[in-house]
Structure formats: C-alpha cells, structure tokens
Design a protein around this motif. Structure first.
Motif, mmCIF file in Angstrom:
data_model
loop_
_atom_site.group_PDB
_atom_site.id
_atom_site.type_symbol
_atom_site.label_atom_id
_atom_site.label_comp_id
_atom_site.label_asym_id
_atom_site.label_seq_id
_atom_site.Cartn_x
_atom_site.Cartn_y
_atom_site.Cartn_z
ATOM 1 N N CYS A 11 0.855 -1.191 0.000
ATOM 2 C CA CYS A 11 0.000 0.000 0.000
ATOM 3 C C CYS A 11 0.892 1.242 0.000
ATOM 4 C CB CYS A 11 -0.900 -0.025 1.233
ATOM 5 S SG CYS A 11 -1.917 1.456 1.421
ATOM 6 N N ASN B 150 -0.155 4.062 0.748
ATOM 7 C CA ASN B 150 -0.634 4.927 1.822
ATOM 8 C C ASN B 150 0.002 4.561 3.161
ATOM 9 O OD1 ASN B 150 -2.406 7.016 2.893
ATOM 10 N ND2 ASN B 150 -3.556 5.334 3.816
ATOM 11 N N CYS B 151 -0.102 3.286 3.568
ATOM 12 C CA CYS B 151 0.402 2.887 4.894
ATOM 13 C C CYS B 151 1.713 2.107 4.826
ATOM 14 C CB CYS B 151 -0.662 2.092 5.658
ATOM 15 S SG CYS B 151 -0.982 0.433 5.020
ATOM 16 N N CYS C 229 -6.914 -1.400 0.658
ATOM 17 C CA CYS C 229 -5.822 -1.923 1.474
ATOM 18 C C CYS C 229 -6.430 -2.679 2.654
ATOM 19 C CB CYS C 229 -4.947 -0.785 1.973
ATOM 20 S SG CYS C 229 -3.715 -1.331 3.184
ATOM 21 N N CYS D 126 -5.138 -0.351 6.068
ATOM 22 C CA CYS D 126 -5.628 1.007 6.334
ATOM 23 C C CYS D 126 -6.990 1.269 5.687
ATOM 24 C CB CYS D 126 -4.608 2.055 5.886
ATOM 25 S SG CYS D 126 -4.409 2.199 4.105
HETATM 26 ZN ZN ZN Z 1 -2.744 0.742 3.513
#
Ligand code: ZN
Length: 112
Positions: free
Chosen positions: A7, A9-10, A29, A32
């Motif tokens: 991911c 993002n995380c 994901c 997250c």
């Molecule tokens: Zn994530």
C-alpha cells in the motif's frame, strides 16, 4: 502464484488475494482501508485477479512440462524480462498518477 503488493498509503505488504474479495473490501488496502485506486478500482481488481490466475497457469504449465524438451533450453529472460518491463512501467505510471493527484489536492487545500 501468490502476488504481493504494498500500500502506498500505509506502506504495509499484503497478498493480492486480500484485495480481490469480498466485494466490500475489494480494491482496498486490508490494513488502512484506503482505496488502492479511487477511480479505477474495478479495473484494478479485475486486472489483479487475471494476473494472479495467469501466473498460476504459467507455473502449472511449466511444472507439467518440466521434464519435456530434453534437447531444448528456454531462455528465461525472454519470458521474465517483458513481464518485468511491463511491471516497471506500471509502477512508474501509477506512482506518477498518485503524485499528480497529491499535487492537485495540495493546491486545493494548501496555503494561498
Ligand atoms: Zn494501507
């Protein structure tokens, strides 16, 4: 074949299986919960499912044909290199889309 992803993002890694189903979790994901592509989630999920299935099919074919062709050498690079190149181009293009989106969001919410 068990494809793994990360991911953006995380930063966590996960098996792609986890983003294929169930429908309410598909394309998100598993850690997250962020959508892996807010615009093209269905296309992403379809492509990942097909890639995993085709990868497994290739493994199975190679396994079944393991001992055949005693007078043939297959150049592995002619199979692996085009896939590696396509994956590299995908990484680049999707990261570029993310950067463009983030820049646009920063412009909308940023200091004026
Ligand atoms: Zn994530």
């Amino acid at each position: 074949m068990k494809i793994e992803g990360r991911c953006r993002n995380c930063g966590r890694d996960f098996p792609i299986d986890l983003v294929l189903s169930p429908p309410e979790a598909a394309g998100r994901c598993p850690f997250c919960g962020k959508s892996l592509d807010p615009e093209y989630s269905a296309l992403l999920v379809e492509a990942l499912g097909k890639l995993q299935a085709i990868g497994s099919q290739m493994e199975s074919i190679l396994d079944r044909a393991r001992a055949v062709g005693e007078n043939l050498e297959i150049n592995a690079d002619t199979i692996v290199a085009p896939i590696r190149d396509a994956l590299g181009a995908r990484e680049e293009a999707s990261a570029s889309r993310r950067a463009t989106r983030e820049a646009a969001q920063a412009e909308q919410t940023g200091v004026r």
